[in-house]
Design an enzyme around this catalytic site. Structure first.
Site, PDB file in Angstrom:
ATOM      1  N   LYS A   9      13.253  75.945 -95.679  1.00 43.51           N
ATOM      2  CA  LYS A   9      14.531  75.911 -96.393  1.00 43.51           C
ATOM      3  C   LYS A   9      15.538  76.797 -95.684  1.00 43.51           C
ATOM      4  O   LYS A   9      15.248  77.955 -95.364  1.00 43.51           O
ATOM      5  CB  LYS A   9      14.335  76.406 -97.829  1.00 43.51           C
ATOM      6  CG  LYS A   9      15.589  76.424 -98.674  1.00 43.51           C
ATOM      7  CD  LYS A   9      15.237  76.877-100.085  1.00 43.51           C
ATOM      8  CE  LYS A   9      16.423  76.953-100.987  1.00 43.51           C
ATOM      9  NZ  LYS A   9      16.062  77.452-102.320  1.00 43.51           N
ATOM     10  N   SER A  25      22.563  61.689 -88.722  1.00 42.35           N
ATOM     11  CA  SER A  25      21.641  62.818 -88.719  1.00 42.35           C
ATOM     12  C   SER A  25      22.384  64.095 -89.104  1.00 42.35           C
ATOM     13  O   SER A  25      23.534  64.064 -89.481  1.00 42.35           O
ATOM     14  CB  SER A  25      21.014  62.999 -87.344  1.00 42.35           C
ATOM     15  OG  SER A  25      22.048  63.205 -86.404  1.00 42.35           O
ATOM     16  N   TYR A  58      17.761  63.210 -90.785  1.00 36.28           N
ATOM     17  CA  TYR A  58      16.821  63.836 -89.859  1.00 36.28           C
ATOM     18  C   TYR A  58      17.563  64.830 -88.971  1.00 36.28           C
ATOM     19  O   TYR A  58      18.775  64.751 -88.796  1.00 36.28           O
ATOM     20  CB  TYR A  58      16.072  62.785 -89.024  1.00 36.28           C
ATOM     21  CG  TYR A  58      16.973  61.976 -88.130  1.00 36.28           C
ATOM     22  CD1 TYR A  58      17.214  62.363 -86.814  1.00 36.28           C
ATOM     23  CD2 TYR A  58      17.595  60.831 -88.596  1.00 36.28           C
ATOM     24  CE1 TYR A  58      18.047  61.623 -85.991  1.00 36.28           C
ATOM     25  CE2 TYR A  58      18.423  60.088 -87.783  1.00 36.28           C
ATOM     26  CZ  TYR A  58      18.647  60.482 -86.479  1.00 36.28           C
ATOM     27  OH  TYR A  58      19.477  59.757 -85.674  1.00 36.28           O
TER      28      TYR A  58
END
Length: 114
Positions: A9, A25, A58
């Site tokens: 995180k 992305s 991603y």
């Protein structure tokens, strides 16, 4: 039994760019990626604190120590430069292993530096 748990995180990082005309992305400073235990092409969830948007994309490796956090392609429509976001990745693991697993959580400053 396998369950999904928090793996990594980046807690509150500032969007520095939004590039609509890109394949898609999120570009993240390589230093932040390494500190958060993220790798290129890893699936992440992005949570926009400013507008409540939640979406998946991603990771693309950004220039080291640049502070870059750029949403590319359609994701660029979900943020504004200056928005604060949280970037999260998850992993699957055995239920018993998950009980003792410790995720990697980093807290960059307002300039996206550690």
């Amino acid at each position: 039994m396998q369950i999904e748990v928090l793996k990594s995180k980046i807690h509150i990082v500032t969007v520095t760019e939004a590039n609509l005309h890109y394949v898609g992305s999120i570009t993240i400073d390589e230093t932040l990626m390494r500190a958060a235990n993220l790798i290129e092409n890893e699936k992440v969830q992005v949570l926009n604190i400013n507008n409540g948007e939640r979406f998946e994309t991603y990771v693309i490796k950004g220039e080291k120590d640049s502070g870059v956090l750029c949403l590319n392609g359609p994701a660029a429509r979900k943020v504004l430069v200056g928005d604060q976001v949280v970037v999260i990745s998850y992993c699957s693991m055995d239920f018993e292993e998950a009980k003792t697993f410790k995720p990697t959580v980093i807290f960059p400053n307002k300039n996206n530096k550690l």
